[in-house]
Motif scaffolding. Structure first.
Motif, short mmCIF file in Angstrom:
data_model
loop_
_atom_site.label_atom_id
_atom_site.label_comp_id
_atom_site.label_asym_id
_atom_site.label_seq_id
_atom_site.Cartn_x
_atom_site.Cartn_y
_atom_site.Cartn_z
N PHE A 20 0.85 -1.19 0.00
CA PHE A 20 0.00 0.00 0.00
C PHE A 20 0.88 1.24 0.00
O PHE A 20 1.85 1.33 0.77
CB PHE A 20 -0.93 0.03 1.23
CG PHE A 20 -1.82 1.24 1.27
CD1 PHE A 20 -3.00 1.26 0.55
CD2 PHE A 20 -1.47 2.37 2.00
CE1 PHE A 20 -3.83 2.38 0.57
CE2 PHE A 20 -2.29 3.49 2.03
CZ PHE A 20 -3.48 3.49 1.30
N GLN A 21 0.55 2.20 -0.88
CA GLN A 21 1.30 3.46 -0.96
C GLN A 21 0.81 4.38 0.15
O GLN A 21 -0.23 5.01 0.04
CB GLN A 21 1.06 4.10 -2.34
CG GLN A 21 1.92 5.32 -2.62
CD GLN A 21 3.40 4.98 -2.79
OE1 GLN A 21 3.72 3.95 -3.36
NE2 GLN A 21 4.25 5.84 -2.30
N SER A 22 1.56 4.44 1.24
CA SER A 22 1.11 5.21 2.42
C SER A 22 1.13 6.71 2.15
O SER A 22 1.89 7.20 1.31
CB SER A 22 1.95 4.88 3.64
OG SER A 22 3.29 5.25 3.43
N GLU A 23 0.27 7.42 2.88
CA GLU A 23 0.13 8.87 2.75
C GLU A 23 0.08 9.47 4.15
O GLU A 23 -0.57 8.92 5.05
CB GLU A 23 -1.15 9.18 1.98
CG GLU A 23 -1.43 10.66 1.81
CD GLU A 23 -2.78 10.93 1.16
OE1 GLU A 23 -3.13 12.12 1.03
OE2 GLU A 23 -3.50 9.97 0.82
N THR A 24 0.76 10.61 4.34
CA THR A 24 0.77 11.27 5.65
C THR A 24 -0.12 12.50 5.63
O THR A 24 0.00 13.35 4.76
CB THR A 24 2.20 11.69 6.04
OG1 THR A 24 3.04 10.52 6.06
CG2 THR A 24 2.23 12.33 7.43
N VAL A 82 -0.78 8.69 9.54
CA VAL A 82 -0.34 7.96 8.35
C VAL A 82 -1.48 7.04 7.90
O VAL A 82 -1.96 6.21 8.67
CB VAL A 82 0.93 7.13 8.64
CG1 VAL A 82 1.34 6.35 7.39
CG2 VAL A 82 2.06 8.04 9.11
N ILE A 83 -1.92 7.23 6.65
CA ILE A 83 -2.90 6.31 6.05
C ILE A 83 -2.09 5.19 5.41
O ILE A 83 -1.45 5.38 4.37
CB ILE A 83 -3.77 7.05 5.02
CG1 ILE A 83 -4.58 8.14 5.71
CG2 ILE A 83 -4.69 6.08 4.30
CD1 ILE A 83 -5.43 8.98 4.80
N ASP A 84 -2.09 4.03 6.05
CA ASP A 84 -1.18 2.95 5.65
C ASP A 84 -1.91 1.67 5.25
O ASP A 84 -1.31 0.59 5.23
CB ASP A 84 -0.20 2.66 6.79
CG ASP A 84 -0.91 2.39 8.12
OD1 ASP A 84 -2.16 2.34 8.12
OD2 ASP A 84 -0.22 2.25 9.13
N SER A 85 -3.21 1.77 4.95
CA SER A 85 -3.95 0.59 4.52
C SER A 85 -5.16 1.01 3.71
O SER A 85 -5.61 2.16 3.78
CB SER A 85 -4.41 -0.24 5.74
OG SER A 85 -5.39 0.49 6.48
N LYS A 98 -8.09 2.01 6.06
CA LYS A 98 -8.02 3.38 6.59
C LYS A 98 -8.31 4.39 5.48
O LYS A 98 -8.95 5.42 5.73
CB LYS A 98 -6.63 3.62 7.20
CG LYS A 98 -6.56 4.88 8.05
CD LYS A 98 -5.20 5.03 8.73
CE LYS A 98 -5.11 4.26 10.00
NZ LYS A 98 -3.89 4.62 10.78
N LYS A 99 -7.86 4.11 4.27
CA LYS A 99 -8.11 5.03 3.15
C LYS A 99 -9.60 5.13 2.84
O LYS A 99 -10.14 6.23 2.66
CB LYS A 99 -7.37 4.56 1.89
CG LYS A 99 -7.53 5.50 0.69
CD LYS A 99 -6.86 4.96 -0.55
CE LYS A 99 -6.88 5.95 -1.70
NZ LYS A 99 -8.24 6.39 -2.08
#
Length: 419
Positions: A320-324, A333-336, A339-340
């Motif tokens: 998964f391409q994580s986003e802060t 941190v959106i890491d799944s 969560k997205k």
């Protein structure tokens, strides 16, 4: 210098009294300034609450335009501020207004009422209060959603709002599963490409309804138990790829993200999960990630390629391409994919107020496991703002310098070409 002490006048009582008076005067000025600021803030708060009361009263006005304005005003207030105490006391009044607007309003008014229902639940959080709200509005949402003769925009809004309100306010997982199956599956499955390869004749507005239903279905997947995920994966994972052939880019993207989410969930339950049609699916995802069809709009292709590169990684590698997300002095941190999907669902309603809700809304902080809200003093906020300003000025100067350098280089290239 100490030898000249005799010339220095001693500090008299008169001087002392003057100094004391001066100090008291400045202290009283500061105190009165603080009191004035407090009074101004209190007046502003009273004025704001008065406006909210007017909005609530106006939701039952005879004029559709007035009702629409009142709904939009309440939506803006709930999206940008935390109003739990004020709303909690008036929740059933607001709920009755929403119900009336959904039943008797037209199109745009119904859409605004459906969105307001979600914001009301977000303000109240999970608990008895939001359950009472949802108990009243749930049958209205379902009636509109399943009524083929109802306004299509209202049905689209109800598809989205029913999903989020179920996530927030429904405490019975079996009821959530029933809504997911009966309300949402019965809609988006009509957009499946048939087994014989023929495409269903669905107009763009209905496709958007099916897309909203699919996204709400995916949102409720995030709260399903492991045993339910197994059943859902077995039933739907082989059929969802049919939506990837849809002509609508939003449906293709929603389908791709839902497939990635379902793969993530089933692998959490069963790390050894094996999907029979894995290779054909990866080929299909790769084709969408490198799509060059000339008949598709450039912006659609760009958005699609970006999403499907991430979806392909999720299916092939479980990546998964994580986003802060940064807000105030914190970060999340959106890491799944779970969560997205949850973050996107909330952001759709609170919009630009999402960072404020992440900072101050206890319910949303609990959903994303951020802990209780942090208290930030004014000095810290001021320092943070100044550092942001400094960064902005630095970036602006760097951008200007880069532009100048590039322009010079371009001028040289033109000269060489002309020569």
């Amino acid at each position: 210098y100490w030898g000249q002490q005799g010339n220095v006048q001693p500090f008299s009582d008169e001087d002392s009294s003057i100094e004391t008076l001066s100090h008291c005067s400045s202290l009283s000025e500061r105190t009165s300034a603080a009191e004035e600021a407090g009074e101004t803030e209190e007046m502003a708060q009273e004025d704001f609450q008065y406006k909210l009361k007017v909005y609530i009263d106006s939701t039952v006005d005879k004029s559709a335009k007035t009702r629409q304005g009142a709904l939009d005003g309440l939506k803006t207030a709930m999206a940008t501020k935390i109003l739990y105490e004020f709303i909690s006391e008036r929740r059933m009044t607001i709920t009755d207004s929403i119900e009336r607007c959904l039943k008797k309003g037209k199109g745009v008014e119904q859409c605004a009422a459906a969105s307001l229902a979600c914001l009301l639940c977000i303000q109240l959080g999970s608990g008895i209060e939001s359950e009472e709200v949802f108990k009243t509005l749930k049958p209205v949402f379902k009636t509109i959603l399943n009524d083929g003769a109802a306004n299509i925009q209202a049905r689209q809004a109800c598809a989205t709002s029913l999903g989020l309100c179920t996530l927030v306010a429904e405490d019975d997982i079996m009821v959530s599963l029933a809504i997911k199956a009966l309300c949402f599956e019965s809609l988006f499955t009509h957009s499946y490409i048939r087994e014989d390869g023929s495409r269903p004749s669905v107009n763009p507005q209905t496709t958007q309804l099916h897309t909203n239903a699919l996204l709400s279905w995916a949102l409720l997947l995030t709260i399903c138990t492991g045993s339910h995920i197994r059943v859902i994966a077995q039933k739907h994972l082989s059929k969802l790829p049919r939506l990837l052939e849809n002509d609508n880019v939003n449906m293709r993207i929603a389908a791709g993200e839902t497939i990635a989410l379902l793969f993530e969930l089933i692998r959490d339950v069963d790390p050894e999960f094996d999907y029979d049609d894995w290779e054909p699916l990866c080929e299909q995802l790769n084709a969408l990630a490198t799509d060059c069809n000339k008949h598709r709009a450039k912006t659609d292709k760009r958005k699609q390629r970006s999403v499907f590169r991430d979806v392909l990684k999720a299916v092939e590698e479980g990546d998964f391409q994580s986003e802060t997300i940064r807000f105030a002095t914190e970060r999340m941190v959106i890491d799944s994919w779970v969560k997205k999907r949850t973050y996107d669902a909330f952001r759709e309603f609170v919009g630009s107020g999402m960072n404020y809700h992440l900072q101050a809304n206890e319910f949303i902080r609990d959903v994303f496991e951020l802990g209780p809200p942090m208290l930030i003093d004014s000095a810290a906020l001021k320092a943070m703002k100044s550092s942001r300003l400094e960064r902005h000025l630095y970036n602006a100067a760097a951008f200007k310098a880069r532009t100048k350098a590039r322009n010079k280089f371009r001028d040289k290239r033109v000269d060489v070409g002309e020569f």
